[in-house]
Write an enzyme that holds these catalytic residues in place. Sequence first.
Site, PDB file in Angstrom:
ATOM      1  N   LYS A  19       1.276  -0.879   0.063  1.00  0.00           N
ATOM      2  CA  LYS A  19       0.356   0.009  -0.058  1.00  0.00           C
ATOM      3  C   LYS A  19       0.961   1.147  -0.271  1.00  0.00           C
ATOM      4  O   LYS A  19       2.237   1.480   0.872  1.00  0.00           O
ATOM      5  CB  LYS A  19      -0.708  -0.120   0.982  1.00  0.00           C
ATOM      6  CG  LYS A  19      -1.558  -1.319   1.171  1.00  0.00           C
ATOM      7  CD  LYS A  19      -2.752  -1.161  -0.230  1.00  0.00           C
ATOM      8  CE  LYS A  19      -4.073  -2.517   0.185  1.00  0.00           C
ATOM      9  NZ  LYS A  19      -4.580  -2.283  -0.371  1.00  0.00           N
TER      10      LYS A  19
ATOM     11  N   ASP B 147      -0.687   0.233  -4.348  1.00  0.00           N
ATOM     12  CA  ASP B 147      -1.979   0.776  -4.100  1.00  0.00           C
ATOM     13  C   ASP B 147      -2.141   1.747  -4.227  1.00  0.00           C
ATOM     14  O   ASP B 147      -1.523   1.777  -2.839  1.00  0.00           O
ATOM     15  CB  ASP B 147      -2.653  -0.674  -4.226  1.00  0.00           C
ATOM     16  CG  ASP B 147      -4.484  -0.615  -3.604  1.00  0.00           C
ATOM     17  OD1 ASP B 147      -4.592   0.701  -4.295  1.00  0.00           O
ATOM     18  OD2 ASP B 147      -4.917  -1.639  -3.247  1.00  0.00           O
TER      19      ASP B 147
ATOM     20  N   GLU C 243      -1.712   0.761  -8.983  1.00  0.00           N
ATOM     21  CA  GLU C 243      -3.205   0.293  -8.286  1.00  0.00           C
ATOM     22  C   GLU C 243      -3.940   1.449  -7.734  1.00  0.00           C
ATOM     23  O   GLU C 243      -3.750   2.233  -7.340  1.00  0.00           O
ATOM     24  CB  GLU C 243      -3.080  -0.797  -8.051  1.00  0.00           C
ATOM     25  CG  GLU C 243      -5.121  -1.621  -7.593  1.00  0.00           C
ATOM     26  CD  GLU C 243      -5.175  -2.602  -6.417  1.00  0.00           C
ATOM     27  OE1 GLU C 243      -5.994  -2.673  -6.389  1.00  0.00           O
ATOM     28  OE2 GLU C 243      -3.725  -3.407  -6.837  1.00  0.00           O
TER      29      GLU C 243
ATOM     30  N   GLU D 271     -11.485  -1.884  -9.447  1.00  0.00           N
ATOM     31  CA  GLU D 271     -11.557  -2.461  -7.800  1.00  0.00           C
ATOM     32  C   GLU D 271     -12.665  -1.740  -7.285  1.00  0.00           C
ATOM     33  O   GLU D 271     -14.187  -2.446  -6.575  1.00  0.00           O
ATOM     34  CB  GLU D 271     -11.354  -2.533  -6.963  1.00  0.00           C
ATOM     35  CG  GLU D 271     -10.490  -1.870  -5.906  1.00  0.00           C
ATOM     36  CD  GLU D 271     -10.313  -1.569  -4.875  1.00  0.00           C
ATOM     37  OE1 GLU D 271     -10.526  -1.957  -3.275  1.00  0.00           O
ATOM     38  OE2 GLU D 271      -8.773  -1.972  -4.961  1.00  0.00           O
TER      39      GLU D 271
ATOM     40  N   ASP E  20     -13.915  -6.457  -9.968  1.00  0.00           N
ATOM     41  CA  ASP E  20     -14.243  -7.496  -8.277  1.00  0.00           C
ATOM     42  C   ASP E  20     -16.135  -7.990  -8.759  1.00  0.00           C
ATOM     43  O   ASP E  20     -16.825  -7.283  -9.583  1.00  0.00           O
ATOM     44  CB  ASP E  20     -14.781  -6.521  -7.737  1.00  0.00           C
ATOM     45  CG  ASP E  20     -14.950  -6.921  -6.130  1.00  0.00           C
ATOM     46  OD1 ASP E  20     -15.712  -7.666  -5.820  1.00  0.00           O
ATOM     47  OD2 ASP E  20     -13.979  -6.665  -5.045  1.00  0.00           O
TER      48      ASP E  20
ATOM     49  N   HIS F 283      -9.873  -7.800  -8.275  1.00  0.00           N
ATOM     50  CA  HIS F 283      -9.568  -7.402  -6.897  1.00  0.00           C
ATOM     51  C   HIS F 283     -10.470  -8.021  -5.271  1.00  0.00           C
ATOM     52  O   HIS F 283     -11.786  -8.933  -5.692  1.00  0.00           O
ATOM     53  CB  HIS F 283      -9.948  -6.318  -5.884  1.00  0.00           C
ATOM     54  CG  HIS F 283     -10.407  -5.731  -5.690  1.00  0.00           C
ATOM     55  ND1 HIS F 283     -11.423  -5.666  -4.539  1.00  0.00           N
ATOM     56  CD2 HIS F 283      -9.537  -5.589  -4.538  1.00  0.00           C
ATOM     57  CE1 HIS F 283     -11.323  -4.996  -3.199  1.00  0.00           C
ATOM     58  NE2 HIS F 283     -10.025  -4.541  -3.039  1.00  0.00           N
TER      59      HIS F 283
END
Length: 377
Positions: A168, A197, A223, A249, A272, A299
């Site tokens: 992250k 992400d 992401e 997502e 997703d 996702h």
Amino acid sequence: MAKIVSVEVLQVNLKPKVKRTDAVQSFELQETPMVRITDADGVTGTGYSYTIGTGGSSICKLIDDHLAPVLIGQEAEGIEALWRSLFYRIHALTVGAVSTLALATIDTALWDLHARKAGLPLHRIAGGAKSTIQLYSTEGGWLHMDESELVEEALKAKEQGFGGGKLKVGRPHVAEDVRRIGAVRDKVGPAWEIMTDANQGFTLEEAIRRARQFEELDVAWFEEPIHADDIGAHRRLAASTSLPIAVGESMYSLAQFKDYLASGACSVVQTDVARIGGITPWLKVAHLAEAFNVPVCPHFLMELHLGLCCAVPNSRWLEYIPQLDLVTRSTIRIENGQAIPSEAPGLGIDWDWDALQQHIVHRQTHGSAPALADTPS
């Protein structure tokens, strides 16, 4: 074809086993709306979706009040027709997460029922393109972790055979993100993939700035760098960097993916199955991406996405985040970092109905459903 005789709506609340944080939120609670659809032949299909802490009761209420009652008496095998009729029944509420999560809960149950009656696993009945899918881990890359934790988790994942791991990003200054990624890259070497992400946390200008820094660290993708509604900003970002831009997502319709792909605003699709509205639209997104020669790396929801990844030819990665082990009798099969789908008929999820009983916070039956504990796995 057998008609639907009962629909049972449940909400199951599951606490995450580890702390999960990113640039904009924390994963507090997995509220899990579930639907069990039984047809006149006595076969039951189970479907589900999820939230990360709020809204589960709203999804169940929408299903209970407006969707489940109209399923009674319908042909269970008419999955496409049922999806479209339910979509247009709540058309004034779309496109949005509550409506698509409700549709997904029902649609995945219908696919489970369809596959069980056919005696086939999801990955075969939906396409049968491949027998395994490469895993990458997200559980060791949360934003609250310090550098030593990130390195330790990455090395552990590499040793276990995972082909990569997600970190992250979104610390206050770009230098912090670069230091964290660099610490992992130094230890795992050049051949192990590092996904990043941002969870929609950046402006376009900041996303461009960070992408330029991340390029030197050879990350696998960047992401959700910017809010998902802004296709133009993603297109400008994609044109400014060599990094693959991953989105999906937070997108809730086939049309959104079409616009992203047609405009060159992404190079990895992360649709997703819950947020897109179920298996029916998920497969359409995957095949649309295939037409643009773009990989699908879904996702979350690894237990459900495993079968779908192996159904389509353009899947590349499956995200490893265990979420159902509290209420299933077995976990997904993994060999040398590859996930292998179940050959059991249905979605491939081995529900533990006794364990699941302990987490139910809502239950309503439309028609006359069998007792929960009587449901076959």
